[in-house]
Write an enzyme that holds these catalytic residues in place. Structure first.
Site, mmCIF file in Angstrom:
data_model
loop_
_atom_site.group_PDB
_atom_site.id
_atom_site.type_symbol
_atom_site.label_atom_id
_atom_site.label_comp_id
_atom_site.label_asym_id
_atom_site.label_seq_id
_atom_site.Cartn_x
_atom_site.Cartn_y
_atom_site.Cartn_z
ATOM 1 N N ASP A 87 -57.660 -58.355 8.240
ATOM 2 C CA ASP A 87 -58.049 -57.591 7.063
ATOM 3 C C ASP A 87 -56.909 -56.705 6.611
ATOM 4 O OD1 ASP A 87 -58.580 -56.161 9.541
ATOM 5 O OD2 ASP A 87 -59.404 -54.565 8.282
ATOM 6 N N GLU A 150 -60.342 -54.156 11.172
ATOM 7 C CA GLU A 150 -59.599 -53.110 11.876
ATOM 8 C C GLU A 150 -59.397 -51.888 10.986
ATOM 9 O OE1 GLU A 150 -55.948 -50.960 13.346
ATOM 10 O OE2 GLU A 150 -56.387 -51.839 11.400
#
Length: 463
Positions: A87, A150
């Site tokens: 991400d 994350e």
């Protein structure tokens, strides 16, 4: 085996695969979340992309319901993990390169995630690929674990640790070289409550872990005399900004500099500057008090400044500011050293707010404890030796950081690269860092990191 020499034949394939990953807008999107894609379609697409690369190369792959995926090489009752995330943070403003293009200029590859963390994730994949291609036999299984949120809470790793295999040891390529054996704790603190202010609305900041790079607010009671003050404020602080006034309300905008919340001193918080102007020029007590309490990145006005023996100074970033309908909600990201007391930090913030008769309540949202691995451990020593062998850097010491990585979610894990100390950037070229515009990475450094990661997992994989 010299993995840096072996890597030459992989370079073009690596760049192609990395560009394919960067092209995916894997920003968490709750609106498109579904079963199998808990963080939205972009993150799901990035995970599918990597797992498919793993299948094509003949690796064992596992999908943990879209939260995370694993690409594995070898077998063994013990394992070595490489933890990376797919991400990315939102793009922000001011890009001069295509954030999804993977453009290369003067030896630098640009794109959101090139450095944090798609480039390192792909480096980890190519480390496994080279080991497999060369038929290297290991005693421990190597697991490339790929998470999908994350940047927005690490729920992916919470899910994985409840459902997946936990590696015996390992590292995350999501920080700096040499070895990061400690990470500060992370507090998210909310300031909430009713306010009396001339600010009718303000919605600034995207994430707590990003310094607010651009911000706007609306005020009433504006008059032309404030315009000269606004221009003076911009000039005296080296800022850009504008005012749009319709005779009733004024919209004030300022541009600062985005940065990672672990290093707020590298940024310029546009949201706090706006509050400072409104508080000082328009005599707004709420805006003035907010700036007075929050402007210092060390938290001195809140009586929370502390310097840790290993981890250095506590840092503080005001990442989100919402004001509307007489209510305010402000989110603060605090990174604290392992010898600080989180409860005392919160208590001192509350006392400082009460002393100033501040309008908002101080509320703890969450606390992630610090990470600290013995700097003399076998894990740290092995990684340090590999780094020195391939980088020829025997001077830079191992260290601790303010950033929070996946290493906190596992025992016997550290952060390891991919950023090298003292990388020189051409004077005429702007290269943004993590969470900044024109995020980029030096290709030569990234290729060297692949060699380092390959050698590292090879050594850790042998008993």
């Amino acid at each position: 085996m010299n993995w840096l020499q072996e890597l030459e034949t992989y370079k073009e394939d690596f760049i192609r695969d990395l560009r394919g990953l960067i092209a995916i807008a894997s920003i968490e999107d709750k609106a498109s979340a579904r079963a199998g894609a808990p963080f939205g379609e972009g993150c799901r697409k990035a995970l599918d992309y990597m797992l498919e690369l793993g299948r094509k190369e003949g690796f064992e792959v596992k999908d943990y319901d879209g939260y995370a995926g694993v690409i594995s090489y070898g077998e063994g009752t013990e394992s070595v993990g490489v933890l990376a995330h797919l991400d990315i943070v939102p793009l922000g403003d001011g890009w001069t390169k295509d954030p999804y293009g993977g453009e290369i200029e003067q030896g630098y590859l640009f794109g959101r995630g090139a450095l944090d963390d798609k480039g390192p994730a792909m480096a980890g994949f190519y480390a496994l690929k080279m080991l497999k291609d060369k038929g290297i036999q290991l005693d421990r299984k190597i697991m490339l674990i790929l998470g999908c949120n994350e940047e927005t809470g690490m729920e992916c790793m919470k899910y994985y640790t409840q459902h997946g295999e936990i590696p015996t040891m390992g590292f995350t390529p999501d920080a700096d070289f040499p070895v990061i054996y400690g990470e500060k704790g992370s507090l998210h603190v909310r300031l909430k409550g009713d306010v009396q202010t001339c600010i009718t609305s303000m919605h600034a900041g995207e994430r707590p872990n990003i310094v607010i790079g651009k911000a706007s607010l609306c005020v009433d009671k504006w008059n032309d005399a404030y315009m000269d003050m606004f221009d003076f404020y911009l000039k005296s602080n080296g800022l850009k900004g504008s005012v749009a006034y319709d005779g009733k309300q004024a919209v004030l905008t300022m541009e600062g500099v985005s940065a990672h919340a672990a290093m707020p001193y590298n940024g310029v918080n546009a949201g706090l500057h706006l509050l400072n102007f409104v508080g000082s020029a328009m005599q707004d007590k709420f805006a003035y008090d907010t700036y007075a309490l929050l402007h210092d990145w060390q938290g001195k006005p809140l009586n929370i400044a502390i310097e840790g023996a290993y981890m250095g100074f506590l840092t503080m970033n005001t990442g989100i500011i919402h004001i509307a309908d007489g209510k305010a909600d402000i989110t603060i990201d605090i990174r604290y050293p392992n010898d600080a007391d989180a409860n005392l930090i919160i208590d001192n913030m509350k006392k400082s707010a009460e002393k100033r008769q501040y309008a908002l309540d101080v509320l703890l949202e969450h606390d992630t404890k610090p990470l600290f691995v013995d700097p003399q451990s076998t894990l740290v020593s092995t990684l340090s030796e590999v780094y020195q062998e391939y980088s020829k850097d025997t001077f830079t010491p191992n260290k601790t950081i303010g950033g929070g990585t996946y290493a906190k979610k596992f025992k016997n894990f550290v952060a390891f690269g991919p950023e090298f100390p003292k990388t020189e950037i051409p004077d005429e070229l702007y290269v943004g860092g993590c969470h900044q515009k024109d995020e980029g990475v030096k290709l030569e450094d990234l290729m060297t990191s692949i060699a380092i990661y390959t050698a590292a997992v090879e050594k850790l994989g042998k008993k």
